[in-house]
Design an enzyme around this catalytic site. Structure first.
Site, PDB file in Angstrom:
ATOM      1  N   LYS A  38       0.810  -1.226   0.000  1.00 29.54           N
ATOM      2  CA  LYS A  38       0.000   0.000   0.000  1.00 29.54           C
ATOM      3  C   LYS A  38       0.846   1.281   0.000  1.00 29.54           C
ATOM      4  O   LYS A  38       0.478   2.283  -0.587  1.00 29.54           O
ATOM      5  CB  LYS A  38      -0.946   0.015   1.203  1.00 29.54           C
ATOM      6  CG  LYS A  38      -2.043  -1.039   1.140  1.00 29.54           C
ATOM      7  CD  LYS A  38      -3.101  -0.686   0.103  1.00 29.54           C
ATOM      8  CE  LYS A  38      -4.268  -1.669   0.123  1.00 29.54           C
ATOM      9  NZ  LYS A  38      -5.139  -1.512  -1.063  1.00 29.54           N
ATOM     10  N   GLU A  47      -9.851   6.251   2.635  1.00 35.72           N
ATOM     11  CA  GLU A  47     -10.783   5.260   3.178  1.00 35.72           C
ATOM     12  C   GLU A  47      -9.942   4.056   3.577  1.00 35.72           C
ATOM     13  O   GLU A  47      -8.873   3.846   3.034  1.00 35.72           O
ATOM     14  CB  GLU A  47     -11.804   4.857   2.117  1.00 35.72           C
ATOM     15  CG  GLU A  47     -11.338   3.788   1.119  1.00 35.72           C
ATOM     16  CD  GLU A  47     -10.207   4.224   0.191  1.00 35.72           C
ATOM     17  OE1 GLU A  47     -10.007   5.434   0.022  1.00 35.72           O
ATOM     18  OE2 GLU A  47      -9.506   3.345  -0.358  1.00 35.72           O
ATOM     19  N   SER A  60       1.700  -9.795  -1.021  1.00 38.46           N
ATOM     20  CA  SER A  60       1.397  -8.361  -0.929  1.00 38.46           C
ATOM     21  C   SER A  60       1.608  -7.758   0.450  1.00 38.46           C
ATOM     22  O   SER A  60       1.851  -6.574   0.584  1.00 38.46           O
ATOM     23  CB  SER A  60      -0.036  -8.116  -1.391  1.00 38.46           C
ATOM     24  OG  SER A  60      -0.919  -8.931  -0.658  1.00 38.46           O
TER      25      SER A  60
END
Lengths: 395, 265
Positions: free
Chosen positions: A85, A107, A374
Site C-alpha cells: 500500500k 478510506e 502483498s
C-alpha cells in the site's frame, strides 16, 4: 465521453459535477508529474530509502520442491508498514504536495491503506483524516491506534453496512465538499479516472522489479504471475509489466469467503455483474434492484463488493484469468507458508498462495511462477488465532 | 409538451417562482409516499422523487438514512414505477422527476427504463453521479423523446464547464448551493451569489437552487437571481417530525410557496 478514462467498456468518471474539475486537475497534475524527472527522482528516493525497495524476489525452496515447480515470492511484505500500500500512498501524497494541497483523506477497511496514508501524512507534515466503517474500527483497533499515533484523525463511519464500502462513500462525500484544499488518496485500483491509472502507475514498481529479478535468476520470463484481487491494487501492480508479454499467464485470485455458492463471498468477478459504484463501471456484487451487496471474506483487505475497471477489462478480453479461493483454503496456505518457509503472510496474500499450490500441480520442474506476497500477517494474528480456535472470524 | 417545461412556462407567464420538493420513495412506505405527493397537488411545482440506492454518495445523512430505511421496507425502482402509474391514473398531472443513481438505471436496463418512464409519466431525471462526460449513452436513449428529459446539475466550482452543461439542458437547471452533499443547513458556498448570477446570465431555462434550503427566508439573498428553490432533507425532517402527516406536508409547501412569491420577501 472521455475515452482515455475507459478500459474497454469499464472505468469512467461517475462522480458528482462538483468533482469533475478536481478530477481534471488531478489528471493534469499526474500526467505532468510522471513526466517530470525531478518528481520521479524524489518518488524513487522515498521508495528506496524509506520504504526499503527494491523488495526481494525470493525462491521459496522448500515449497518449490514440494510442489515440483519454481515458486518465487515477490516480497512486498517487507515494505515499510508491512504491505504494498505504501508504494501508492507515497506517489499520491507527493502529487498532493506538488498540487499545493494541505490535507489528505483516505478510506480504509482493515486499516492497511489508512496506516500507510497516515504514515505518508506524518512524513510530509500533512493533515490526515481516515474514514473507516464503525464495524472495522471495532475489529481493527490496533490499526486505529497506529493511525492515531501517526497523527491521523480516524472517523468512524456509521452508515449503511458500516464497512469499507460505506467508508468509501463517506470519503467521497467529504472530498466533494472539500476538494478545494483536500486530496483524496484512494488505496485500491478503483475510483473515477485517473485513480485506477495512478494506482497502477505507482504500484507498477512491483512488476518492473520482479520481471528484471526473474530474468536475472532464470534468464527468461516466468510462466505464471499471480496475485490476490480485492479492489486490485497489488495485482494490477504485479501484472503491469507482464500484460504485454503474452506468453506469461496472469492469474488474479479473489476471495470466495465461505464459497461462491453461498451468500458470503467477495467474488465480484465470478458472481458479479457490471455496474457503477464509487465513480467507476466494473463488476459488482449487486441484488436484483441494483443495490450493492455486502462482501464477505476472512481477509478484510479483499472484503469489497467491486473490483478495479482494468481487471474487468483483462477478464473480458481473456488476458487475465480470475479464480476464487475460500477462507479455509487461504488459511491452510497461510499456515503452510508459515511453517515451511518461516514467513507469516497477510491473509489477503494467502489467497494467491492457495491458488499457486493448485496451479503448481499442472506445471513442471523447469517452469516458474511469481506470487505477489502483498503483505505480512502481523495485522492478522488476532483473526488467525480466532480462526484456529474455531471461532470463525472477527472480520 | 413535457410536463416540466409546460409548468415552467406557466410560472414564467405568472411571474412566479417554482417550488420543488424532494422526497425519498418508500419512506416509511409506498402508501404514505403517495399520500405525501397527493397532498402537494396544485401547490408544489415539481415533485422530485428519490429512488433509494444502497450507496448514495451525493447525499447527506438525512437522505442516506431515508434511503436505507426505504430499502429495508422494500422500496425499489419497480415499486416507484407502480406508484407513478397509480397517481397518473388518478389524474395527478404534477411534473415528477426521478432523482436516482446511475447504477439503478443500468440495472433496470437503459431502454426498458426509458420506455417505462414514458409509460408511467416520469417527466425528468436527475442522476447525480452522471456528469456531462458520461451522459452520452443516456442522452442517445432519450433522443427524440419528449416525455422524459434529463435535468442538468451545476456546482459552485463548475466554472468553465457551465456553458457546455447548459447547451443541451432542458426543463430547468439545478444549481447546487454548496459543494458536496445534500442537506447542509443553509451553509451555502462563499461565492454562491456570483456563481448563480453567472449561470442565470447564460441560461435560457429557469435556474433552481437546491441543497441546504429550509425556509423561504434562506433564499432571500438570491431571490432576484433564481427562478425557484428545491427543498429535500428539510422536507424529510418535517415529515418525520410530524409522523409523516400529509397535512403537515401541504401546510409547509403552501407556506413556502406563498412566502417565496410574496412581494418584498
Amino acid at each position: 465521453m472521455n475515452k482515455k478514462a475507459y478500459y474497454g467498456e469499464y472505468g469512467g468518471q461517475f462522480v458528482s459535477e462538483s468533482l469533475m474539475n478536481t478530477l481534471d486537475e488531478v489528471d493534469r497534475a499526474f500526467e505532468e508529474a510522471i513526466k517530470d524527472p525531478a518528481f520521479i527522482e524524489e518518488y524513487h528516493y522515498y521508495l528506496r530509502q524509506y520504504v526499503g525497495r527494491e523488495t526481494p524476489l525470493y525462491l521459496a525452496g522448500r515449497l518449490s520442491e514440494k510442489y515440483g515447480t519454481k515458486i518465487y515470492l515477490k516480497r512486498e511484505d517487507l515494505n515499510h508498514t508491512g504491505a504494498h500500500k505504501i508504494n501508492n500512498v507515497l506517489g499520491q501524497i507527493l502529487l498532493a504536495k506538488r498540487m499545493g494541497k494541505t490535507r489528505v483523506i483516505a478510506e480504509t477497511g482493515a486499516g492497511q491503506h489508512g496506516v500507510a496514508t497516515a504514515t505518508g501524512a506524518a512524513l510530509f507534515d500533512m493533515e490526515c483524516t481516515v474514514y473507516m466503517g464503525s464495524e472495522d474500527v471495532k475489529r481493527q483497533s490496533l490499526n486505529v491506534m497506529r493511525m492515531e499515533m501517526l497523527g491521523a484523525k480516524v472517523v468512524s463511519v456509521e452508515s449503511g453496512s458500516n464497512t469499507l464500502k460505506d467508508a468509501t462513500n463517506e470519503a467521497i462525500r467529504t472530498w466533494a465538499k472539500t476538494a478545494e484544499d483536500t486530496f483524496y488518496i484512494i488505496g485500491s485500483a478503483i475510483g473515477p479516472y485517473p485513480y485506477p491509472k495512478m494506482v497502477k502507475e505507482f504500484q507498477s514498481c512491483i512488476s518492473r522489479e520482479a520481471k528484471r529479478q526473474h530474468m536475472e535468476a532464470e534468464g527468461r520470463l516466468p510462466d505464471v504471475v499471480m496475485a490476490c484481487v480485492g479492489g486490485g491494487s497489488n495485482s494490477i501492480g504485479m501484472f503491469a509489466d507482464f500484460i504485454d508479454e503474452k506468453e506469461v499467464e496472469l492469474i488474479g485470485v479473489e476471495a470466495a469467503g465461505k464459497g461462491i455458492d453461498t451468500n458470503e463471498h467477495a467474488a465480484s468477478m465470478a458472481k458479479g455483474r457490471p455496474g457503477v459504484l464509487h465513480g467507476t463501471r466494473s463488476y459488482l456484487l449487486q441484488d436484483e434492484d441494483g443495490n450493492i451487496q455486502l462482501a464477505h471474506s476472512i481477509s478484510a483487505g479483499l472484503d469489497y463488493p467491486g473490483v478495479g475497471p482494468e481487471h474487468a477489462y483483462l477478464k473480458d478480453t481473456g488476458r487475465a484469468k480470475y479464480v476464487p479461493i475460500t477462507d479455509d483454503e487461504a488459511m491452510e496456505a497461510l499456515m503452510e507458508l508459515t511453517q515451511t518457509e518461516g514467513i507469516i503472510p497477510a491473509i489477503e496474500s494467502a489467497h494467491a498462495l492457495a491458488y499457486a499450490f493448485k496451479k503448481a500441480k499442472e506445471m513442471s520442474k523447469e517452469q516458474s511462477m511469481i506470487v505477489c506476497l502483498s503483505g505480512r500477517g502481523d495485522k492478522d494474528v488476532n483473526t488467525i488465532a480466532a480462526y484456529l480456535r474455531g471461532e470463525g472470524y472477527l472480520n | 409538451m413535457n410536463r416540466i417545461e409546460k409548468r415552467m412556462e406557466e410560472l414564467k407567464a405568472k411571474n412566479e417562482k417554482a417550488f420543488i420538493t424532494y422526497y425519498t420513495a418508500g419512506l416509511p412506505d409506498m402508501e404514505t409516499t403517495e399520500k405525501i405527493i397527493e397532498a402537494q397537488r396544485g401547490v408544489t411545482d415539481v415533485i422530485e422523487l428519490g429512488i433509494p440506492f444502497s450507496d448514495p454518495t451525493a447525499d447527506g445523512p438525512v437522505i442516506q438514512q431515508a434511503s436505507y430505511e426505504a430499502i429495508q421496507k422494500g422500496a425499489s425502482l419497480k415499486r416507484a414505477f407502480e406508484l407513478m402509474d397509480k397517481i397518473r391514473k388518478g389524474g395527478n398531472e404534477q411534473p415528477v422527476v426521478f432523482m436516482m443513481y446511475y447504477n439503478t438505471i443500468l440495472n433496470y436496463g437503459l431502454d426498458t427504463f426509458i420506455k417505462k418512464c414514458a409509460q408511467t409519466g416520469v417527466d425528468g431525471l436527475i442522476v447525480p453521479d452522471l456528469p456531462l462526460e458520461e451522459q452520452e449513452t443516456l442522452r442517445d436513449s432519450l433522443k427524440g423523446n419528449d416525455n422524459t428529459i434529463l435535468i442538468e446539475l451545476v456546482s459552485p466550482v463548475s466554472g468553465g464547464r457551465i456553458p457546455g452543461i447548459l447547451k443541451g439542458a432542458r426543463g430547468f437547471v439545478y444549481c447546487v448551493s454548496s459543494m458536496g452533499v445534500t442537506g447542509q443547513a443553509a451553509d451555502f458556498h462563499k461565492e454562491v451569489i456570483g456563481y448563480l448570477s453567472k449561470v442565470k446570465s447564460i441560461s435560457s431555462i429557469p435556474v433552481m437552487m437546491g441543497f441546504g434550503i429550509r425556509e423561504a427566508s434562506d433564499i432571500v439573498p438570491m431571490k432576484d437571481i433564481i427562478d425557484g428553490a428545491i427543498v429535500g432533507s428539510h422536507f424529510i425532517n418535517i415529515m418525520r417530525d410530524s409522523g409523516f402527516d400529509p397535512d403537515a406536508a401541504r401546510e409547509y409547501v403552501t407556506r413556502f410557496k406563498r412566502e417565496m412569491n410574496k412581494g418584498g420577501m
